[in-house]
Design a protein around this motif. Structure first.
Motif, PDB file in Angstrom:
ATOM      1  N   PRO A  28       5.179   2.247 -21.065  1.00 54.81           N
ATOM      2  CA  PRO A  28       4.376   3.397 -21.483  1.00 54.81           C
ATOM      3  C   PRO A  28       4.793   4.682 -20.781  1.00 54.81           C
ATOM      4  CG  PRO A  28       3.159   2.095 -19.913  1.00 54.81           C
ATOM      5  CD  PRO A  28       4.447   1.349 -20.188  1.00 54.81           C
ATOM      6  N   TRP A  29       4.393   5.770 -21.369  1.00 50.21           N
ATOM      7  CA  TRP A  29       4.550   7.099 -20.773  1.00 50.21           C
ATOM      8  C   TRP A  29       6.004   7.495 -20.527  1.00 50.21           C
ATOM      9  CZ3 TRP A  29       0.271   7.637 -22.634  1.00 50.21           C
ATOM     10  CH2 TRP A  29      -0.874   6.924 -22.268  1.00 50.21           C
ATOM     11  N   GLN A  30       6.835   7.279 -21.528  1.00 51.61           N
ATOM     12  CA  GLN A  30       8.233   7.711 -21.451  1.00 51.61           C
ATOM     13  C   GLN A  30       8.340   9.213 -21.742  1.00 51.61           C
ATOM     14  OE1 GLN A  30      10.876   5.541 -20.526  1.00 51.61           O
ATOM     15  NE2 GLN A  30       8.993   4.487 -19.920  1.00 51.61           N
ATOM     16  N   ARG A  31       9.393   9.820 -21.255  1.00 60.76           N
ATOM     17  CA  ARG A  31       9.630  11.251 -21.451  1.00 60.76           C
ATOM     18  C   ARG A  31      11.069  11.469 -21.894  1.00 60.76           C
ATOM     19  NH1 ARG A  31       5.668  13.923 -17.696  1.00 60.76           N
ATOM     20  NH2 ARG A  31       4.347  12.224 -17.028  1.00 60.76           N
ATOM     21  N   LYS A  32      11.283  12.492 -22.735  1.00 60.49           N
ATOM     22  CA  LYS A  32      12.638  12.802 -23.196  1.00 60.49           C
ATOM     23  C   LYS A  32      13.453  13.480 -22.107  1.00 60.49           C
ATOM     24  CE  LYS A  32      11.671  13.297 -28.090  1.00 60.49           C
ATOM     25  NZ  LYS A  32      11.679  14.163 -29.256  1.00 60.49           N
ATOM     26  N   THR A  33      12.792  14.188 -21.201  1.00 59.59           N
ATOM     27  CA  THR A  33      13.481  14.937 -20.146  1.00 59.59           C
ATOM     28  C   THR A  33      12.935  14.519 -18.784  1.00 59.59           C
ATOM     29  OG1 THR A  33      11.863  16.733 -20.256  1.00 59.59           O
ATOM     30  CG2 THR A  33      13.827  16.933 -21.659  1.00 59.59           C
ATOM     31  N   ASN A  34      13.621  14.965 -17.745  1.00 58.36           N
ATOM     32  CA  ASN A  34      13.178  14.690 -16.375  1.00 58.36           C
ATOM     33  C   ASN A  34      13.410  15.929 -15.508  1.00 58.36           C
ATOM     34  OD1 ASN A  34      12.149  13.283 -14.173  1.00 58.36           O
ATOM     35  ND2 ASN A  34      14.116  12.365 -13.668  1.00 58.36           N
ATOM     36  N   ARG A  35      12.978  17.073 -15.997  1.00 57.31           N
ATOM     37  CA  ARG A  35      13.202  18.334 -15.278  1.00 57.31           C
ATOM     38  C   ARG A  35      12.430  18.386 -13.964  1.00 57.31           C
ATOM     39  NH1 ARG A  35      12.252  20.050 -20.716  1.00 57.31           N
ATOM     40  NH2 ARG A  35      14.245  20.450 -21.727  1.00 57.31           N
ATOM     41  N   ALA A  36      11.265  17.746 -13.906  1.00 62.89           N
ATOM     42  CA  ALA A  36      10.453  17.754 -12.686  1.00 62.89           C
ATOM     43  C   ALA A  36      10.938  16.726 -11.669  1.00 62.89           C
ATOM     44  CB  ALA A  36       8.988  17.517 -13.025  1.00 62.89           C
ATOM     45  N   GLY A  37      11.989  16.002 -12.002  1.00 64.49           N
ATOM     46  CA  GLY A  37      12.602  15.097 -11.039  1.00 64.49           C
ATOM     47  C   GLY A  37      11.787  13.872 -10.689  1.00 64.49           C
TER      48      GLY A  37
END
Length: 195
Positions: A86-95
Motif C-alpha cells: 500500500p501507499w506507493q508513490r510515483k516519485t521520491n522527491r522528499a527522500g
C-alpha cells in the motif's frame, strides 16, 4: 570524480565531494510527526552532520527545491493496486520521509564533505607560541575524504534506523520485536481493509 581527485593531487591540493546514502526496505512510520527531537529526517541529519568534515546535509532533493512549487515537489500517493504494497508513490522527491516519519519509499540522504585542510602545498598559518606567521605543518593528505565518508554515512544511517525501529517495535526479546513489527505491518494499508 577520479580525474578531479587526480588533478587536486597533482596540484598539491585537496577536494571535497557529495556523498549519497540510500536505505531501501525501510518500513512506513519510523520517527515522529509530533516530537521535534524524534523526527527521522532530523535524526539522520544530526548523525550525518556529526561525521568529521561534513558541512551540509540534504534529505531527498532538498538542495534542488529552491525553484520548485509545492505541486512540483510533493510525492503523490497512488491508488492501492496491490494490498501487500500500500501507499506507493510515483516519485521520491522528499527522500523517503514525510512529516518527520519514513514513508516506505527509499530513504535518501546526501551530505557534503569539505576539502581537508592538510595540503601538500601548505597554507599560511600562525605559530601559536609567538603569533608570528608560518606555513602550516604538513603531515599527510588523503586528497579526498568523500569515498570513505560514504561507508561512515551508511553506518550512521543504519544506527539511526535501528534506533527508530527499536523505539517503535522493540520488546524484551527478538521474538517479541518481530511480533510487534509483523502486527504493525499487517495494519498498514487502507482503513476500509480493517473495518
Amino acid at each position: 570524480m577520479m580525474a578531479e581527485v587526480d588533478a587536486a593531487r597533482e596540484a598539491g591540493d585537496t577536494v571535497g565531494g557529495v556523498v549519497e546514502v540510500i536505505a531501501e526496505g525501510v518500513p512506513i512510520g519510523l520517527g515522529s510527526h509530533v516530537h521535534w527531537d524524534r523526527k527521522i529526517d532530523a535524526k539522520i541529519s544530526q548523525a550525518l552532520m556529526s561525521i568529521n568534515a561534513v558541512k551540509a546535509v540534504s534529505i531527498g532533493e532538498g538542495w534542488d527545491l529552491l525553484d520548485r512549487w509545492g505541486s512540483e515537489f510533493q510525492d503523490v500517493i497512488e491508488p492501492v493496486t496491490d494490498p501487500d504494497r500500500p501507499w506507493q508513490r510515483k516519485t521520491n522527491r522528499a527522500g523517503g520521509t514525510e512529516g518527520g516519519m519514513t514513508s516506505g519509499t527509499p530513504l535518501v540522504a546526501r551530505f557534503v564533505i569539505k576539502p581537508i585542510a592538510t595540503l601538500h602545498n601548505p597554507l599560511p598559518s600562525v605559530d601559536l607560541d609567538t603569533g608570528e606567521p608560518v606555513q602550516a605543518h604538513f603531515e599527510r593528505s588523503d586528497v579526498c575524504q568523500a569515498p570513505p565518508a560514504g561507508v561512515i554515512g551508511e553506518a550512521m544511517m543504519a544506527l539511526v534506523l535501528a534506533d527508530a525501529f527499536m523505539e517503535k517495535f522493540g520488546g524484551d526479546s527478538i521474538p517479541e520485536t518481530k511480533r510487534n513489527f509483523e502486527g504493525y505491518q499487517a495494519t498498514v494499508g487502507p482503513r476500509l481493509r480493517y473495518s
